[in-house]
Design a protein around this motif. Structure first.
Motif, PDB file in Angstrom:
ATOM      1  N   GLU A 204       0.837  -1.154  -0.014  1.00 18.83           N
ATOM      2  CA  GLU A 204       0.101   0.145   0.058  1.00 18.83           C
ATOM      3  C   GLU A 204       0.784   1.242  -0.005  1.00 18.83           C
ATOM      4  N   ARG A 205       0.223   2.381  -0.451  1.00 19.20           N
ATOM      5  CA  ARG A 205       1.119   3.573  -0.562  1.00 19.20           C
ATOM      6  C   ARG A 205       0.934   4.614   0.646  1.00 19.20           C
ATOM      7  N   GLY A 206      -0.164   4.071   1.721  1.00 19.86           N
ATOM      8  CA  GLY A 206      -0.157   5.015   2.670  1.00 19.86           C
ATOM      9  C   GLY A 206      -1.838   5.051   2.813  1.00 19.86           C
ATOM     10  N   PRO A 207      -2.003   5.887   4.003  1.00 29.11           N
ATOM     11  CA  PRO A 207      -1.113   6.597   5.231  1.00 29.11           C
ATOM     12  C   PRO A 207      -0.249   5.272   5.756  1.00 29.11           C
ATOM     13  N   LEU A 208       0.838   5.695   6.129  1.00 30.40           N
ATOM     14  CA  LEU A 208       1.689   4.861   6.944  1.00 30.40           C
ATOM     15  C   LEU A 208       2.414   5.808   8.166  1.00 30.40           C
ATOM     16  N   LEU A 209       2.646   5.209   9.100  1.00 33.61           N
ATOM     17  CA  LEU A 209       3.543   5.535  10.048  1.00 33.61           C
ATOM     18  C   LEU A 209       4.832   4.540   9.881  1.00 33.61           C
ATOM     19  N   VAL A 210       6.169   5.282  10.174  1.00 32.95           N
ATOM     20  CA  VAL A 210       7.414   4.699  10.155  1.00 32.95           C
ATOM     21  C   VAL A 210       8.022   4.467  11.211  1.00 32.95           C
ATOM     22  N   ILE A 211       8.564   3.262  11.762  1.00 34.04           N
ATOM     23  CA  ILE A 211       9.772   3.271  12.672  1.00 34.04           C
ATOM     24  C   ILE A 211      10.845   2.706  12.237  1.00 34.04           C
ATOM     25  N   GLY A 212      11.888   3.555  12.250  1.00 33.29           N
ATOM     26  CA  GLY A 212      13.322   2.991  11.817  1.00 33.29           C
ATOM     27  C   GLY A 212      14.408   2.919  12.738  1.00 33.29           C
ATOM     28  N   HIS A 213      15.009   1.918  12.811  1.00 31.43           N
ATOM     29  CA  HIS A 213      16.464   1.826  13.581  1.00 31.43           C
ATOM     30  C   HIS A 213      17.682   1.885  12.952  1.00 31.43           C
ATOM     31  N   SER A 214      18.468   2.934  13.457  1.00 29.60           N
ATOM     32  CA  SER A 214      19.852   2.967  12.869  1.00 29.60           C
ATOM     33  C   SER A 214      19.751   3.308  11.308  1.00 29.60           C
TER      34      SER A 214
ATOM     35  N   VAL B 243      17.471   6.194   8.744  1.00 27.03           N
ATOM     36  CA  VAL B 243      17.753   7.064   7.657  1.00 27.03           C
ATOM     37  C   VAL B 243      17.056   6.867   6.505  1.00 27.03           C
ATOM     38  N   VAL B 244      16.876   5.551   6.107  1.00 29.98           N
ATOM     39  CA  VAL B 244      15.911   5.020   5.221  1.00 29.98           C
ATOM     40  C   VAL B 244      14.485   5.566   5.148  1.00 29.98           C
ATOM     41  N   GLY B 245      13.839   5.467   6.475  1.00 27.31           N
ATOM     42  CA  GLY B 245      12.570   6.096   6.594  1.00 27.31           C
ATOM     43  C   GLY B 245      12.621   7.451   6.433  1.00 27.31           C
ATOM     44  N   LEU B 246      13.653   8.169   6.873  1.00 25.37           N
ATOM     45  CA  LEU B 246      13.767   9.663   6.612  1.00 25.37           C
ATOM     46  C   LEU B 246      13.783   9.862   5.120  1.00 25.37           C
ATOM     47  N   ALA B 247      14.266   8.989   4.305  1.00 25.93           N
ATOM     48  CA  ALA B 247      14.552   9.302   2.670  1.00 25.93           C
ATOM     49  C   ALA B 247      12.941   9.159   2.275  1.00 25.93           C
ATOM     50  N   LEU B 248      12.370   8.049   2.830  1.00 23.56           N
ATOM     51  CA  LEU B 248      11.042   7.805   2.369  1.00 23.56           C
ATOM     52  C   LEU B 248      10.005   9.017   2.805  1.00 23.56           C
ATOM     53  N   THR B 249      10.173   9.539   3.671  1.00 18.07           N
ATOM     54  CA  THR B 249       9.314  10.940   4.068  1.00 18.07           C
ATOM     55  C   THR B 249       9.444  12.057   3.248  1.00 18.07           C
ATOM     56  N   SER B 250      10.256  12.036   2.371  1.00 14.71           N
ATOM     57  CA  SER B 250      10.646  13.206   1.637  1.00 14.71           C
ATOM     58  C   SER B 250       9.662  13.294   0.278  1.00 14.71           C
ATOM     59  N   GLY B 251       8.741  12.260   0.147  1.00 15.62           N
ATOM     60  CA  GLY B 251       7.680  12.235  -0.773  1.00 15.62           C
ATOM     61  C   GLY B 251       8.184  11.653  -2.267  1.00 15.62           C
ATOM     62  N   TRP B 252       9.448  11.591  -2.273  1.00 20.01           N
ATOM     63  CA  TRP B 252      10.116  11.169  -3.579  1.00 20.01           C
ATOM     64  C   TRP B 252       9.613   9.871  -4.080  1.00 20.01           C
ATOM     65  N   PHE B 253       9.315   9.032  -3.052  1.00 20.30           N
ATOM     66  CA  PHE B 253       9.010   7.605  -3.545  1.00 20.30           C
ATOM     67  C   PHE B 253       7.443   7.279  -3.630  1.00 20.30           C
ATOM     68  N   GLY B 254       6.849   8.289  -3.548  1.00 24.73           N
ATOM     69  CA  GLY B 254       5.161   8.158  -3.912  1.00 24.73           C
ATOM     70  C   GLY B 254       4.621   7.646  -2.696  1.00 24.73           C
ATOM     71  N   LEU B 255       5.054   7.782  -1.511  1.00 23.94           N
ATOM     72  CA  LEU B 255       4.365   7.340  -0.322  1.00 23.94           C
ATOM     73  C   LEU B 255       3.744   8.582   0.635  1.00 23.94           C
ATOM     74  N   ARG B 256       2.380   8.153   1.153  1.00 23.59           N
ATOM     75  CA  ARG B 256       1.924   8.978   2.236  1.00 23.59           C
ATOM     76  C   ARG B 256       2.236   8.635   3.486  1.00 23.59           C
ATOM     77  N   ILE B 257       3.255   9.186   4.265  1.00 25.38           N
ATOM     78  CA  ILE B 257       3.800   9.006   5.665  1.00 25.38           C
ATOM     79  C   ILE B 257       3.311   9.953   6.425  1.00 25.38           C
ATOM     80  N   ASP B 258       2.791   9.566   7.682  1.00 24.84           N
ATOM     81  CA  ASP B 258       1.948  10.793   8.676  1.00 24.84           C
ATOM     82  C   ASP B 258       3.114  10.878   9.663  1.00 24.84           C
ATOM     83  N   GLY B 259       4.082   9.978   9.985  1.00 23.92           N
ATOM     84  CA  GLY B 259       4.915  10.228  11.052  1.00 23.92           C
ATOM     85  C   GLY B 259       5.985   9.176  10.977  1.00 23.92           C
ATOM     86  N   LEU B 260       7.358   9.684  11.554  1.00 28.19           N
ATOM     87  CA  LEU B 260       8.519   8.710  11.312  1.00 28.19           C
ATOM     88  C   LEU B 260       9.218   8.968  12.672  1.00 28.19           C
TER      89      LEU B 260
END
Length: 242
Positions: free
Chosen positions: A72-82, A86-103
């Motif tokens: 699914e493309r979202g909405p998503l919440l994201v938790i990333g470790h280490s 950083v991968v999660g931060l890249a995803l929050t940019s919107g460059w990858f077509g996802l709707r992320i509501d919080g990281l």
């Protein structure tokens, strides 16, 4: 590219994408995925566990592979470790077509010395080490993932090979280098929380607060806070979901 291995749990509530750190697998989230009220998605990142390798590793290429693997493309919440933070931060940019509501990014190493970067580059250039015994490979997996004494080795973390056993980790993943945290935080299109365990030797709260003053220290926990006390992360999710 082949699809990533994806662990899932839960049927109700917001969807939460869980991104593990370098050397680990999605199994590190097993404790958190027992918690009710969310739909959990935990991939093995490319070059880790049962997921395929990439021709080139960067935070962007890892993020792109994760985005392509999501059901699914979202909405998503994201938790990333280490690394996963950083991968999660890249995803929050919107460059990858996802709707992320919080990281929530936990235990991200934000300051790198030249010797540390040189060591990572050296590790990336070495072929996988072959261990004669499975138990030795399992111990090596736990050590490189920082999980010694915290978890059992994920069977997907090692593979049988000629002459014995090796880690499934692609050593070239060490070549991702140091993240541009200021740039990534500036590009984020959703609320971002940074956190680190009180005793995390890699991610220090003063360094995180220099980037984001509201960064949280997790009392009594170390680098793998999400394994040591999975429930401590739920308050962050409730904040984003609310």
């Amino acid at each position: 590219m082949e699809t990533l291995k994806m662990r899932t749990a839960g049927t109700d509530g917001p969807a939460v994408l869980l991104l593990h750190g370098l050397g680990a697998t999605g199994a590190v989230w097993d404790g958190l995925m027992l918690q009710p009220g969310y739909r959990w998605l935990a991939p093995d990142l490319p070059g880790h566990g049962a997921s395929p390798h990439l021709a080139h590793y960067s935070f962007g290429s890892l993020a792109g592979a994760v985005a392509d693997a999501l059901p699914e493309r979202g909405p998503l919440l994201v938790i990333g470790h280490s690394l996963g933070g950083v991968v999660g931060l890249a995803l929050t940019s919107g460059w990858f077509g996802l709707r992320i509501d919080g990281l929530l990014a936990v235990g991200v190493k934000v300051e790198w010395s030249e010797p540390e970067l040189a060591k990572a580059a050296d590790l990336a250039a070495k072929p996988p080490r072959v261990f004669p015994d499975r138990e030795d490979a399992e111990r090596a997996f736990l050590k490189i993932a920082g999980l010694t004494g915290l978890a059992e080795a994920d069977p997907d973390g090692i593979v049988e090979t000629e002459g014995g056993w090796r880690l499934s980790l692609d050593p070239r993943a060490f070549a991702v280098g140091a993240p541009d945290m200021s740039g990534l935080l500036g590009a984020a299109r959703c609320p971002v929380a940074l956190a680190a365990g009180e005793h995390d030797p890699m991610s220090h709260i003063d360094q995180l607060r220099a980037l984001s003053p509201a960064s949280a220290e997790l009392p009594g926990l170390g680098h793998n806070a999400h394994v040591e006390d999975p429930a401590v992360l739920l308050a962050f999710l409730a904040q984003f979901a609310g």
